[in-house]
Design a protein around this motif. Structure first.
Motif, mmCIF file in Angstrom:
data_model
loop_
_atom_site.group_PDB
_atom_site.id
_atom_site.type_symbol
_atom_site.label_atom_id
_atom_site.label_comp_id
_atom_site.label_asym_id
_atom_site.label_seq_id
_atom_site.Cartn_x
_atom_site.Cartn_y
_atom_site.Cartn_z
ATOM 1 N N ARG A 146 -0.562 4.748 -0.121
ATOM 2 C CA ARG A 146 -0.886 3.180 -0.103
ATOM 3 C C ARG A 146 -1.043 2.611 -1.350
ATOM 4 O O ARG A 146 -0.668 1.470 -1.655
ATOM 5 N N SER B 267 -5.789 6.758 0.833
ATOM 6 C CA SER B 267 -4.360 7.179 0.991
ATOM 7 C C SER B 267 -3.819 6.809 -0.314
ATOM 8 O O SER B 267 -3.495 5.610 -0.697
ATOM 9 N N ARG C 131 -6.006 -2.205 3.458
ATOM 10 C CA ARG C 131 -5.453 -2.383 4.773
ATOM 11 C C ARG C 131 -6.128 -3.675 5.629
ATOM 12 O O ARG C 131 -5.799 -3.563 6.538
#
Length: 316
Positions: free
Chosen positions: A292, A289, A166
């Motif tokens: 992801r 996640s 991220r």
């Protein structure tokens, strides 16, 4: 006992059926010839704080493999056994790839052996197959303690793995693309196998309160030791950085400025991983996640090249 997957909480972000998402190593390769020493431009502190990974992981992940291999005969669940083997393959690959980064640092006049020999001693002697200093611990209990340590470390690697996936601040700062791919490929695989060490500990770690207490003990040992090793490693790298104009020593202020820019994980994000882990009902499938992670592994240049090489070999 029932299949260990029955204990995994439902994740609405992605179907967790690992029969459709097996865990296995990707035989990646990275070319370091053009990667600069300060691979985050003009950010030596952020660069070297992250570079501590390369100091810790070659020995640490070899140790993970040895410990889980030692415990593998105790695993009776066939699905867990398959996942443990996949975990071991991934961790062995991580160790090799981070070792190549150490070679690259040495080529850039930043040798690391003065630090890594202490890391080797920690994993090979203090946490080796036999308890150190003649500790009166049975072989089974020593294995269970080391499995608890692996599970606790994997809690942090999953958190860091999800963070780097991220971390748009690294892209904005112009971080080296090869290093970013290494970190994100590795981080994605840490999220992918985030539950395996925990599940193996739960499977082999005894029953009831003793199993939970040992899990807590693993984190109580890991959290301060990992923090100390990281601070020491960052200080070592910054102090021995051969590039002119860099900071003479590690600075908490410089670290916090890098956090504010999104170049390093927030302290709170790291710290809150500990009380979550202490919950009796906790399971690592709650971390990060998986969607992801899987999406990055499908896009990673190194992972795509590895998949292509496997495909070509299969067709030949």
């Amino acid at each position: 006992m029932s299949g260990y997957r029955d204990r995994i909480d439902l994740d609405l972000d992605l179907d967790r059926d690992r029969d459709r998402h097996p865990i296995g190593p990707r035989r990646v390769a990275f070319d370091w010839k053009t990667t600069p020493l300060h691979w985050i431009p003009d950010e030596p502190t952020a660069t070297h704080v992250i570079n501590v990974l390369h100091l810790l992981l070659p020995a640490g992940e070899r140790w993970f493999v040895r410990v889980l291999k030692e415990g593998l005969p105790l695993v009776t669940d066939p699905e867990l056994r398959d996942d443990v083997k996949g975990f071991m393959g991934q961790e062995a690959t991580h160790s090799v790839q981070h070792s190549y980064v150490l070679d690259h640092l040495a080529e850039q006049r930043l040798p690391t052996q003065a630090y890594t020999r202490h890391v080797d001693f920690l994993f090979e002697k203090l946490l080796g197959e036999s308890p150190p200093f003649g500790m009166p611990v049975t072989e089974r209990e020593w294995l269970r303690f080391r499995l608890a340590v692996v599970a606790a470390i994997e809690q942090f690697t999953a958190v860091l793995g999800d963070w780097v996936l991220r971390a748009e601040g690294l892209d904005r700062a112009g971080a080296d693309e090869i290093m970013l791919d290494l970190l994100r490929w590795h981080g994605a695989e840490e999220v992918e196998h985030r539950s395996v060490a925990f599940d193996m500990y739960q499977h082999c770690g005894g029953v009831g309160l003793a199993r939970y207490a040992r899990r807590v003990e693993g984190m109580v040992v890991v959290a301060p030791v990992l923090a100390w090793l990281w601070l020491w490693g960052a200080s070592y790298l910054i102090r021995n950085d051969p590039e002119p104009g860099g900071p003479p020593r590690y600075s908490l202020g410089a670290h916090n400025r890098a956090v504010a820019k999104g170049l390093l994980p927030p302290w709170r994000e790291l710290g809150m991983a500990i009380p979550r882990y202490f919950r009796r009902s906790y399971h690592p499938s709650q971390e990060g996640s998986l969607r992801r992670a899987v999406e990055y592994l499908a896009a990673s240049p190194a992972a795509r090249a590895a998949a292509g090489a496997v495909g070509r070999a299969a067709m030949s």
